[in-house]
Design a protein around this motif. Structure first.
Motif, mmCIF file in Angstrom:
data_model
loop_
_atom_site.group_PDB
_atom_site.id
_atom_site.type_symbol
_atom_site.label_atom_id
_atom_site.label_comp_id
_atom_site.label_asym_id
_atom_site.label_seq_id
_atom_site.Cartn_x
_atom_site.Cartn_y
_atom_site.Cartn_z
ATOM 1 N N LEU A 110 0.692 -1.183 0.012
ATOM 2 C CA LEU A 110 -0.159 -0.009 0.062
ATOM 3 C C LEU A 110 0.775 1.228 -0.180
ATOM 4 O O LEU A 110 1.710 1.304 0.881
ATOM 5 C CB LEU A 110 -1.140 0.031 1.112
ATOM 6 N N TYR A 111 0.694 2.058 -0.917
ATOM 7 C CA TYR A 111 1.336 3.358 -1.057
ATOM 8 C C TYR A 111 0.399 4.744 -0.612
ATOM 9 O O TYR A 111 -0.653 4.729 -1.080
ATOM 10 C CB TYR A 111 1.813 3.590 -2.448
ATOM 11 N N ARG A 112 1.031 5.386 0.120
ATOM 12 C CA ARG A 112 0.276 6.735 0.539
ATOM 13 C C ARG A 112 1.202 7.870 -0.076
ATOM 14 O O ARG A 112 2.258 7.914 0.290
ATOM 15 C CB ARG A 112 0.056 6.943 1.916
ATOM 16 N N ASN A 113 0.485 8.589 -0.868
ATOM 17 C CA ASN A 113 1.292 9.917 -1.369
ATOM 18 C C ASN A 113 2.270 9.564 -2.106
ATOM 19 O O ASN A 113 3.502 10.070 -1.827
ATOM 20 C CB ASN A 113 1.238 10.944 -0.299
ATOM 21 N N ASP A 114 2.188 8.357 -2.962
ATOM 22 C CA ASP A 114 3.452 8.003 -3.573
ATOM 23 C C ASP A 114 4.828 7.426 -2.934
ATOM 24 O O ASP A 114 5.828 7.178 -3.176
ATOM 25 C CB ASP A 114 4.291 8.839 -4.519
ATOM 26 N N SER A 115 4.430 7.242 -1.378
ATOM 27 C CA SER A 115 5.464 6.413 -0.354
ATOM 28 C C SER A 115 5.005 5.334 0.001
ATOM 29 O O SER A 115 3.767 5.390 0.356
ATOM 30 C CB SER A 115 5.820 7.616 0.835
ATOM 31 N N LYS A 116 5.638 4.326 0.279
ATOM 32 C CA LYS A 116 5.239 3.055 0.559
ATOM 33 C C LYS A 116 5.054 3.208 1.977
ATOM 34 O O LYS A 116 5.732 3.426 3.075
ATOM 35 C CB LYS A 116 6.419 2.009 0.455
ATOM 36 N N ALA A 117 3.638 2.628 2.289
ATOM 37 C CA ALA A 117 3.051 2.607 3.690
ATOM 38 C C ALA A 117 3.533 1.520 4.447
ATOM 39 O O ALA A 117 3.394 1.307 5.629
ATOM 40 C CB ALA A 117 1.806 3.041 3.861
ATOM 41 N N GLY A 118 3.389 0.295 3.641
ATOM 42 C CA GLY A 118 3.851 -1.084 4.120
ATOM 43 C C GLY A 118 3.198 -2.257 3.212
ATOM 44 O O GLY A 118 2.656 -1.896 2.413
ATOM 45 N N ASN A 119 3.539 -3.306 3.529
ATOM 46 C CA ASN A 119 2.897 -4.473 2.909
ATOM 47 C C ASN A 119 1.647 -4.967 3.704
ATOM 48 O O ASN A 119 1.512 -5.142 4.963
ATOM 49 C CB ASN A 119 3.979 -5.751 2.923
ATOM 50 N N ILE A 120 0.760 -5.649 3.092
ATOM 51 C CA ILE A 120 -0.327 -6.001 3.248
ATOM 52 C C ILE A 120 -0.222 -7.481 3.916
ATOM 53 O O ILE A 120 0.126 -8.363 3.073
ATOM 54 C CB ILE A 120 -1.560 -6.045 2.564
#
Length: 354
Positions: A110-120
């Protein structure tokens, strides 16, 4: 084709054979007659087996067709992401189950504002997640990236804006243990503020409202770190017209911690607010707003008295002169017109303006 070869040397596993032009050939000794020795001559017949070759070619083509029909007709599908619920500081995202076809899963990120937020975690089982710690009334972009053995597939970017403090539509309440009349009152308050009710604790449940901390749903709410509050919290949100803090509304919280401010009704009606301010200032302030000639005799005497005049004088004006009985100089004779009344009106005008 017949070939005659001379045995040069025989070992346990390999025999060295010599051709007529003195070339060496290593040949498995197990395929030679057991009685041969060095110097023996053997005849070997070599021919092409066309039938076996055709059968092998047919088997290979069948295998290629099977691989193409099984692995080459379908490919993984890009994820489809949606917003399930949004609040002031969190967003609940959901997506369809991932379609891998015949590929192997590498990861789902999952990416937030083109930065990786983490893996599901457990991407084959999970189809939703909650992003917390967001800023109030702020726009965010979310995107899912699926990595497989067949390639990388990305979803469309989803734009979500967190709610303002006065937007209560993102609140999702799960009711717990309480009396039926109180539950009915709670449902009415939730409808009035535009919130939602969920009978069971879900990932988008924002608050668990109850009077007693027990039950299966209460345990699930505690496990998911969902705030457990009293019904008065919903009433506080309705009264204030915005989301209020939960610190003073926990089951064992001190009611003194509840900060009650001005409701939206007072903020939207400034005339009502000014009227309450005038009422809180006492009788002197309300009397000063009435013209002198419309007051009864007793009130007019109180206003024209020196004490009332001193109380009504603004703080930036010099004090009035002392009377002869108080040690001051005699007052000059009054003019023909009613100057005291005009003087009092003039002195009242600054107070009225404030």
């Amino acid at each position: 084709m017949l070939i005659s070869l001379t045995v040069g040397k025989v070992d346990a596993g390999v025999a060295v054979l010599l051709t007529e032009d003195k070339r060496l050939i290593e040949f498995p000794s197990i395929l030679l007659p057991p009685s041969i020795t060095s110097g023996s001559i053997v005849d070997i017949t070599v021919s092409r087996n066309l039938d076996s070759e055709a059968a092998a070619q047919k088997s290979f083509q069948s295998l290629q067709s099977s691989i193409l029909s099984t692995y080459g007709q379908q490919s993984p599908s890009p994820p489809v992401i949606r917003c399930r619920n949004a609040t002031q500081t969190s967003v609940v995202l959901e997506w369809d189950p991932i379609a891998l076809a015949t590929a192997e899963l590498r990861s789902l990120s999952l990416y937030r504002n083109d930065s990786k937020a983490g893996n599901i975690p457990k991407p084959k089982e999970m189809t939703s997640t909650k992003m917390s710690g967001l800023a109030v009334d702020t726009e965010y972009n979310f995107q899912l990236v699926l990595r497989t053995s067949a390639g990388v597939y990305s979803s469309e970017k989803l734009t979500v804006r967190t709610h303002k403090m006065t937007d209560l539509s993102g609140i999702t309440v799960t009711p717990g243990m309480m009396a039926p009349p109180l539950r009915e009152s709670l449902s009415g308050a939730i409808d009035r503020i535009g919130a939602k009710i969920a009978e069971n604790v879900r990932i988008d449940t924002t608050h668990f409202v109850c009077m007693e901390g027990r039950g299966r749903e209460w345990e699930k709410a505690v496990e998911m770190n969902i705030p457990v509050v009293r019904p008065e919290w919903v009433e506080g949100c309705e009264r204030e017209g915005r989301i209020v803090g939960v610190r003073g509304y926990y089951l064992n919280a001190d009611p003194k911690l509840r900060q009650v401010g001005q409701g939206v009704g007072l903020q939207q009606h400034p005339q009502r607010q000014q009227q309450q301010r005038r009422e809180s200032q006492g009788p002197a302030s309300s009397t000063a707003s009435i013209p002198n000639d419309q007051l009864p005799n007793r009130s007019r005497q109180e206003i024209t008295s020196p004490t009332a005049t001193n109380n009504l004088r603004p703080s930036n004006l010099p004090p009035p002169p002392l009377s002869p009985s108080e040690g001051g100089s005699p007052a000059p004779p009054p003019p023909e017109k009613d100057t005291p009344k005009t003087e009092i009106d003039t002195q009242l005008s600054p107070s009225e303006s404030t």
